[in-house]
Design a protein around this motif. Structure first.
Motif, PDB file in Angstrom:
ATOM      1  N   ILE A 112      14.008   6.386  -2.170  1.00  0.00           N
ATOM      2  CA  ILE A 112      12.975   6.843  -1.231  1.00  0.00           C
ATOM      3  C   ILE A 112      11.604   6.237  -1.535  1.00  0.00           C
ATOM      4  O   ILE A 112      10.947   5.725  -0.615  1.00  0.00           O
ATOM      5  CB  ILE A 112      12.939   8.385  -1.188  1.00  0.00           C
ATOM      6  CG1 ILE A 112      14.258   8.904  -0.603  1.00  0.00           C
ATOM      7  CG2 ILE A 112      11.758   8.885  -0.386  1.00  0.00           C
ATOM      8  CD1 ILE A 112      14.433  10.400  -0.688  1.00  0.00           C
ATOM      9  N   PRO A 113      11.108   6.251  -2.794  1.00  0.00           N
ATOM     10  CA  PRO A 113       9.794   5.632  -3.025  1.00  0.00           C
ATOM     11  C   PRO A 113       9.748   4.135  -2.715  1.00  0.00           C
ATOM     12  O   PRO A 113       8.737   3.633  -2.219  1.00  0.00           O
ATOM     13  CB  PRO A 113       9.530   5.876  -4.520  1.00  0.00           C
ATOM     14  CG  PRO A 113      10.409   7.004  -4.885  1.00  0.00           C
ATOM     15  CD  PRO A 113      11.597   6.926  -3.999  1.00  0.00           C
ATOM     16  N   VAL A 114      10.848   3.422  -2.942  1.00  0.00           N
ATOM     17  CA  VAL A 114      10.867   1.982  -2.655  1.00  0.00           C
ATOM     18  C   VAL A 114      10.820   1.750  -1.146  1.00  0.00           C
ATOM     19  O   VAL A 114      10.131   0.842  -0.664  1.00  0.00           O
ATOM     20  CB  VAL A 114      12.120   1.333  -3.293  1.00  0.00           C
ATOM     21  CG1 VAL A 114      12.223  -0.124  -2.917  1.00  0.00           C
ATOM     22  CG2 VAL A 114      12.080   1.481  -4.799  1.00  0.00           C
ATOM     23  N   ILE A 115      11.525   2.572  -0.398  1.00  0.00           N
ATOM     24  CA  ILE A 115      11.501   2.437   1.058  1.00  0.00           C
ATOM     25  C   ILE A 115      10.112   2.765   1.609  1.00  0.00           C
ATOM     26  O   ILE A 115       9.594   2.065   2.480  1.00  0.00           O
ATOM     27  CB  ILE A 115      12.593   3.325   1.690  1.00  0.00           C
ATOM     28  CG1 ILE A 115      13.973   2.800   1.295  1.00  0.00           C
ATOM     29  CG2 ILE A 115      12.446   3.385   3.200  1.00  0.00           C
ATOM     30  CD1 ILE A 115      15.116   3.712   1.653  1.00  0.00           C
ATOM     31  N   VAL A 116       9.499   3.819   1.085  1.00  0.00           N
ATOM     32  CA  VAL A 116       8.143   4.173   1.523  1.00  0.00           C
ATOM     33  C   VAL A 116       7.171   3.048   1.180  1.00  0.00           C
ATOM     34  O   VAL A 116       6.306   2.683   1.994  1.00  0.00           O
ATOM     35  CB  VAL A 116       7.709   5.514   0.885  1.00  0.00           C
ATOM     36  CG1 VAL A 116       6.231   5.772   1.088  1.00  0.00           C
ATOM     37  CG2 VAL A 116       8.536   6.657   1.448  1.00  0.00           C
ATOM     38  N   LEU A 117       7.304   2.475  -0.017  1.00  0.00           N
ATOM     39  CA  LEU A 117       6.425   1.374  -0.410  1.00  0.00           C
ATOM     40  C   LEU A 117       6.595   0.174   0.514  1.00  0.00           C
ATOM     41  O   LEU A 117       5.619  -0.522   0.815  1.00  0.00           O
ATOM     42  CB  LEU A 117       6.692   0.962  -1.856  1.00  0.00           C
ATOM     43  CG  LEU A 117       5.849  -0.207  -2.357  1.00  0.00           C
ATOM     44  CD1 LEU A 117       4.392   0.206  -2.487  1.00  0.00           C
ATOM     45  CD2 LEU A 117       6.382  -0.744  -3.653  1.00  0.00           C
ATOM     46  N   SER A 118       7.798  -0.076   0.988  1.00  0.00           N
ATOM     47  CA  SER A 118       7.996  -1.220   1.883  1.00  0.00           C
ATOM     48  C   SER A 118       7.224  -1.049   3.185  1.00  0.00           C
ATOM     49  O   SER A 118       6.666  -2.012   3.709  1.00  0.00           O
ATOM     50  CB  SER A 118       9.489  -1.428   2.156  1.00  0.00           C
ATOM     51  OG  SER A 118      10.006  -0.391   2.948  1.00  0.00           O
ATOM     52  N   PHE A 119       7.157   0.189   3.700  1.00  0.00           N
ATOM     53  CA  PHE A 119       6.361   0.428   4.904  1.00  0.00           C
ATOM     54  C   PHE A 119       4.865   0.292   4.614  1.00  0.00           C
ATOM     55  O   PHE A 119       4.112  -0.221   5.450  1.00  0.00           O
ATOM     56  CB  PHE A 119       6.666   1.810   5.492  1.00  0.00           C
ATOM     57  CG  PHE A 119       8.003   1.874   6.171  1.00  0.00           C
ATOM     58  CD1 PHE A 119       8.229   1.177   7.345  1.00  0.00           C
ATOM     59  CD2 PHE A 119       9.034   2.624   5.637  1.00  0.00           C
ATOM     60  CE1 PHE A 119       9.457   1.227   7.978  1.00  0.00           C
ATOM     61  CE2 PHE A 119      10.262   2.685   6.257  1.00  0.00           C
ATOM     62  CZ  PHE A 119      10.480   1.981   7.437  1.00  0.00           C
ATOM     63  N   VAL A 120       4.445   0.746   3.449  1.00  0.00           N
ATOM     64  CA  VAL A 120       3.031   0.620   3.074  1.00  0.00           C
ATOM     65  C   VAL A 120       2.651  -0.857   2.936  1.00  0.00           C
ATOM     66  O   VAL A 120       1.597  -1.289   3.421  1.00  0.00           O
ATOM     67  CB  VAL A 120       2.745   1.393   1.762  1.00  0.00           C
ATOM     68  CG1 VAL A 120       1.372   1.074   1.220  1.00  0.00           C
ATOM     69  CG2 VAL A 120       2.903   2.887   1.996  1.00  0.00           C
ATOM     70  N   LEU A 121       3.500  -1.638   2.289  1.00  0.00           N
ATOM     71  CA  LEU A 121       3.213  -3.062   2.112  1.00  0.00           C
ATOM     72  C   LEU A 121       3.202  -3.799   3.442  1.00  0.00           C
ATOM     73  O   LEU A 121       2.388  -4.702   3.659  1.00  0.00           O
ATOM     74  CB  LEU A 121       4.227  -3.697   1.162  1.00  0.00           C
ATOM     75  CG  LEU A 121       4.136  -3.286  -0.301  1.00  0.00           C
ATOM     76  CD1 LEU A 121       5.260  -3.902  -1.098  1.00  0.00           C
ATOM     77  CD2 LEU A 121       2.792  -3.662  -0.883  1.00  0.00           C
ATOM     78  N   LYS A 122       4.103  -3.432   4.328  1.00  0.00           N
ATOM     79  CA  LYS A 122       4.141  -4.078   5.644  1.00  0.00           C
ATOM     80  C   LYS A 122       2.843  -3.826   6.408  1.00  0.00           C
ATOM     81  O   LYS A 122       2.330  -4.719   7.075  1.00  0.00           O
ATOM     82  CB  LYS A 122       5.326  -3.570   6.437  1.00  0.00           C
ATOM     83  CG  LYS A 122       5.480  -4.233   7.788  1.00  0.00           C
ATOM     84  CD  LYS A 122       6.764  -3.814   8.439  1.00  0.00           C
ATOM     85  CE  LYS A 122       6.915  -4.321   9.851  1.00  0.00           C
ATOM     86  NZ  LYS A 122       6.742  -5.713  10.037  1.00  0.00           N
ATOM     87  N   GLY A 123       2.295  -2.618   6.282  1.00  0.00           N
ATOM     88  CA  GLY A 123       1.045  -2.316   6.977  1.00  0.00           C
ATOM     89  C   GLY A 123      -0.188  -2.868   6.284  1.00  0.00           C
ATOM     90  O   GLY A 123      -1.176  -3.195   6.931  1.00  0.00           O
ATOM     91  N   ALA A 124      -0.155  -2.985   4.971  1.00  0.00           N
ATOM     92  CA  ALA A 124      -1.356  -3.366   4.221  1.00  0.00           C
ATOM     93  C   ALA A 124      -1.508  -4.872   4.035  1.00  0.00           C
ATOM     94  O   ALA A 124      -2.633  -5.379   4.018  1.00  0.00           O
ATOM     95  CB  ALA A 124      -1.342  -2.693   2.854  1.00  0.00           C
ATOM     96  N   LEU A 125      -0.421  -5.591   3.888  1.00  0.00           N
ATOM     97  CA  LEU A 125      -0.498  -7.022   3.614  1.00  0.00           C
ATOM     98  C   LEU A 125      -0.254  -7.800   4.903  1.00  0.00           C
ATOM     99  O   LEU A 125       0.796  -7.665   5.531  1.00  0.00           O
ATOM    100  CB  LEU A 125       0.525  -7.417   2.546  1.00  0.00           C
ATOM    101  CG  LEU A 125       0.443  -6.625   1.237  1.00  0.00           C
ATOM    102  CD1 LEU A 125       1.527  -7.069   0.282  1.00  0.00           C
ATOM    103  CD2 LEU A 125      -0.923  -6.781   0.602  1.00  0.00           C
ATOM    104  N   ASN A 126      -1.216  -8.621   5.286  1.00  0.00           N
ATOM    105  CA  ASN A 126      -1.158  -9.298   6.574  1.00  0.00           C
ATOM    106  C   ASN A 126      -0.867 -10.794   6.479  1.00  0.00           C
ATOM    107  O   ASN A 126      -0.464 -11.391   7.453  1.00  0.00           O
ATOM    108  CB  ASN A 126      -2.481  -9.109   7.326  1.00  0.00           C
ATOM    109  CG  ASN A 126      -2.817  -7.651   7.505  1.00  0.00           C
ATOM    110  OD1 ASN A 126      -1.955  -6.794   7.391  1.00  0.00           O
ATOM    111  ND2 ASN A 126      -4.074  -7.373   7.785  1.00  0.00           N
TER     112      ASN A 126
END
Length: 172
Positions: A112-126
């Motif tokens: 779960i934390p890795v999946i949540v981090l993937s969404f955070v990275l997708k939104g934060a890194l452009n």
């Protein structure tokens, strides 16, 4: 003081600790080499997956479990080349690790934390120039969640004391 040991099935060849260490290092090295690819160093596309494949084969455990995770994990390492938008591939690598290491079902909560981090990275890194941030944070999260998966596998619910189960009237 007792030493920490992981529950590893018996192996037919080699020392299980040696195989665990060498397998882990070669899997990580294979994923890292795969992600070093560029226009001028395409040979990493050959070397990285081969080293990762060798790591999965060296790792102790049931052979059928290791063979099942080879293809998804090789593809996940290749997908990570595409940039921070594909950081969800770390969840595939972690799931493969948990499966190959014979972890019980409750340890998969560590995904779960890795999946949540993937969404955070997708939104934060452009930009692709921020790819190293995604690789570094995804790797750290994957390693931390692998330890979390081990802790969840070893965790057993606390059992109430015998006097608490019987009740106060029966305890006397």
């Amino acid at each position: 003081m007792t030493t920490w040991t992981d529950s590893t099935p018996r192996v037919r060849w080699g020392n299980p600790r040696w195989r665990y260490g060498v397998g882990l290092v070669t899997i990580l090295l294979g994923v890292a080499l795969t992600n070093l690819v560029s226009t001028y160093s395409l040979w990493f596309l050959l070397v990285g997956p081969c080293v990762q494949l060798l790591g999965w084969l060296i790792l102790p455990g049931a052979l059928w479990r290791r063979l099942i995770v080879i293809l998804p994990c090789l593809l996940a390492a290749l997908v990570l080349i595409a940039g921070p938008d594909f950081a969800g591939a770390f969840a595939v690598l972690l799931a493969g690790w948990l499966f190959a290491r014979h972890r019980p079902g409750r340890s998969y909560l560590a995904l779960i934390p890795v999946i949540v981090l993937s969404f955070v990275l997708k939104g934060a890194l452009n930009e692709y120039s921020q790819h190293w941030i995604g690789l570094l944070s995804g790797s750290v999260a994957c390693v931390a969640c692998a330890w979390l998966g081990w802790a969840l596998a070893e965790w057993r619910g606390r059992r109430p004391a015998a006097s608490a189960v019987r009740g106060p009237a029966q305890a006397e």
